[in-house]
Design a protein around this motif. Structure first.
Motif, PDB file in Angstrom:
ATOM      1  N   ARG A 436       0.800  -1.284   0.134  1.00 33.21           N
ATOM      2  CA  ARG A 436       0.137  -0.028   0.035  1.00 33.21           C
ATOM      3  C   ARG A 436       0.982   1.053   0.113  1.00 33.21           C
ATOM      4  N   SER A 437       1.933   1.179   0.858  1.00 29.44           N
ATOM      5  CA  SER A 437       2.898   2.397   0.814  1.00 29.44           C
ATOM      6  C   SER A 437       3.345   2.739  -0.677  1.00 29.44           C
ATOM      7  N   ARG A 440       0.872   4.144  -3.059  1.00 25.46           N
ATOM      8  CA  ARG A 440       0.563   5.680  -2.454  1.00 25.46           C
ATOM      9  C   ARG A 440       1.606   6.473  -3.021  1.00 25.46           C
ATOM     10  N   GLU A 443       0.999   6.684  -6.841  1.00 20.33           N
ATOM     11  CA  GLU A 443      -0.068   7.705  -7.018  1.00 20.33           C
ATOM     12  C   GLU A 443      -0.003   9.011  -6.921  1.00 20.33           C
ATOM     13  N   LYS A 444       1.033   9.275  -5.752  1.00 21.21           N
ATOM     14  CA  LYS A 444       1.496  10.708  -5.573  1.00 21.21           C
ATOM     15  C   LYS A 444       2.208  11.173  -6.488  1.00 21.21           C
TER      16      LYS A 444
END
Length: 468
Positions: A436-437, A440, A443-444
């Protein structure tokens, strides 16, 4: 012929376990499971050959065919555990599972040598326990409400210990178990896990003085019930786990110092008020002065360890049964006598490698609740190992605590298996956190890239307008 096989096997078994132990620590060179794959495969082969070599000696020494069939059933169980776990949980940590199976196989070997009937009982308990444990990593990942059951853990744990105090049967002077339908349970073993969950749930969000005081009251209630039941070994484990978990949760050294001072004071009080504590301390300080009475167990244990030498006397060549309750309290001495001091040191190192992996998982977990659980279970496990081996070697007074996976005891082996499978579940949660990290971050980065592209387009449009 049997003599030659026994003599040669001593060195072979020691060498194989030493290589397995070396692989336990070599795996820490790599950070991901895929790069450790070769190490795990070699460990599986070494575990198989250690187990096979030990039972080959047992079969030659006894000449009984039932030992061969018993070995086959054990090998099927251990192989199925390793393979099924890898198939069901491909993202699991295989060092933990390998070490669990290695220690279980050593337990089967030494219990078969000490008492065939108890070894069979242990085998059935382990089989059921593994079946239960296989579900735990899945449930741990699915049940997100576990961190909200703070006071449920506290109430269930205190009530379970209270029932033993009121209705439990006395074993060696302590009320530590009760029976339901002919099955004997030792609730303190199960409450250890609930206690860790309680502390993690209570401390993961807040660790101010009020919260620490509330947890101290509940922890004190657990410890006092165990003291009243004269189960002082378990009381010591609960106390140590509480002190270290509060310290890790708060980072306040003062709590650690206060806990140490309180523990020393409690030890003095226990020595003054409990006769059996005085007896055990006397047996620890100078067992030779009471060798025919309180010091008999520890002196026989020391004789067994010293007579084994580096490579042991060989299975069925020693006399470990001269130690009272050897299969539970002094199983480490039996291992050292017949399989050797090097083999016994390897058992300690395998346990330490498991503890290091527990701490590694705890450090890398992002969720504070799960992080504290991993830490608490790791402390519980390694301190139990320390008390058992320390007591058998006269390093600390004997506490009556069993050696995880190796000593005879249904409740102990079940709860230790549950602890290891909980750690496996936490490892997989850590893996999911990492995925998940990364997602993210991507996505960022994507949003930032889109933003930069829009700004470039806007600047280009403005520049074109100015030109026109």
């Amino acid at each position: 012929m049997e003599l030659y096989i026994t003599e040669i096997s001593k060195y072979l078994i020691t060498l194989l376990l030493a290589l397995y132990t070396l692989e336990c620590f070599l795996c820490f060179r790599f950070s991901d499971e895929e790069r450790r794959r070769g190490i795990y495969i070699r460990q599986n082969f070494l575990m198989f050959f250690v187990h096979f070599s030990c039972f080959m000696v047992i079969c030659f020494q006894t000449g009984k065919l039932e030992y061969l069939f018993f070995y086959i059933f054990q090998q099927i169980l251990l192989f199925a555990t390793v393979m099924l776990f890898h198939m069901i949980y491909p993202k699991g940590n295989r060092l933990i599972i390998n070490n669990m199976c290695m220690l279980l196989s050593i337990g089967f070997v030494i219990l078969t040598r000490l008492s065939y009937e108890k070894a069979i009982k242990q085998f059935f308990i382990v089989t059921v326990s593994i079946a239960i444990g296989m579900v735990i990593p899945y449930l741990l990942q699915k049940f997100k409400f576990l961190k909200s059951l703070t006071w449920v853990y506290a109430m269930v744990g205190a009530c379970a210990l209270g029932i033993v105090l009121a209705l439990g049967s006395v074993t060696h002077g302590s009320k530590i178990s009760y029976s339901i339908g002919g099955i004997t349970f030792q609730p303190s073993e199960f409450v250890k896990i609930l206690f860790v969950f309680f502390l993690a749930s209570a401390l993961y969000e807040a660790n101010d003085i009020l919260r620490v005081t509330l947890t101290a009251i509940v922890a004190g209630m657990h410890v006092l019930i165990l003291v009243a039941s004269k189960d002082l070994g378990s009381a010591l484990i609960f106390f140590i786990v509480y002190v270290f978990m509060v310290y890790i949760a708060s980072g306040n050294v003062l709590y650690l110092l206060l806990g140490t001072a309180g523990g020393c004071g409690a030890a003095v009080v226990a020595y003054q008020f409990f006769t059996h504590v005085q007896v055990r301390v006397q047996a620890w300080k100078d067992p030779w002065s009471c060798i025919d009475d309180a010091g008999y167990q520890i002196t026989q244990s020391l004789f067994a360890i010293s007579s084994g030498g580096w490579f042991g006397l060989g299975l069925f060549e020693g006399n470990p049964t001269s130690i009272p309750f050897v299969e539970a309290d002094f199983v480490f001495s039996a291992v050292a006598e017949e399989l050797g001091i090097i083999f016994a040191i390897c058992v300690i190192l395998i346990s330490i490698s498991s503890f290091i992996m527990f701490m590694n998982i705890s450090i890398k977990l992002r969720d504070r609740f799960y992080q504290l659980i991993a830490f608490g279970l790791g402390i519980t496990y390694i301190f139990q190992v320390f008390l058992t081996i320390g007591g058998g070697t006269k390093f600390v007074p004997m506490t009556g605590i069993t050696l995880p996976f190796i000593s005879y005891g249904g409740s102990s082996v079940l709860t230790t298996l549950i602890m290891f499978f909980i750690i496996e579940g936490l490892y997989m949660i850590r893996q999911d956190e990492g995925v998940r990290s990364v997602r993210r971050k991507k996505e960022k980065a994507g949003r930032q890239g889109t933003s930069y592209a829009k700004e470039d387009a806007k600047r280009a449009a403005e520049s074109q307008t100015e030109d026109e």
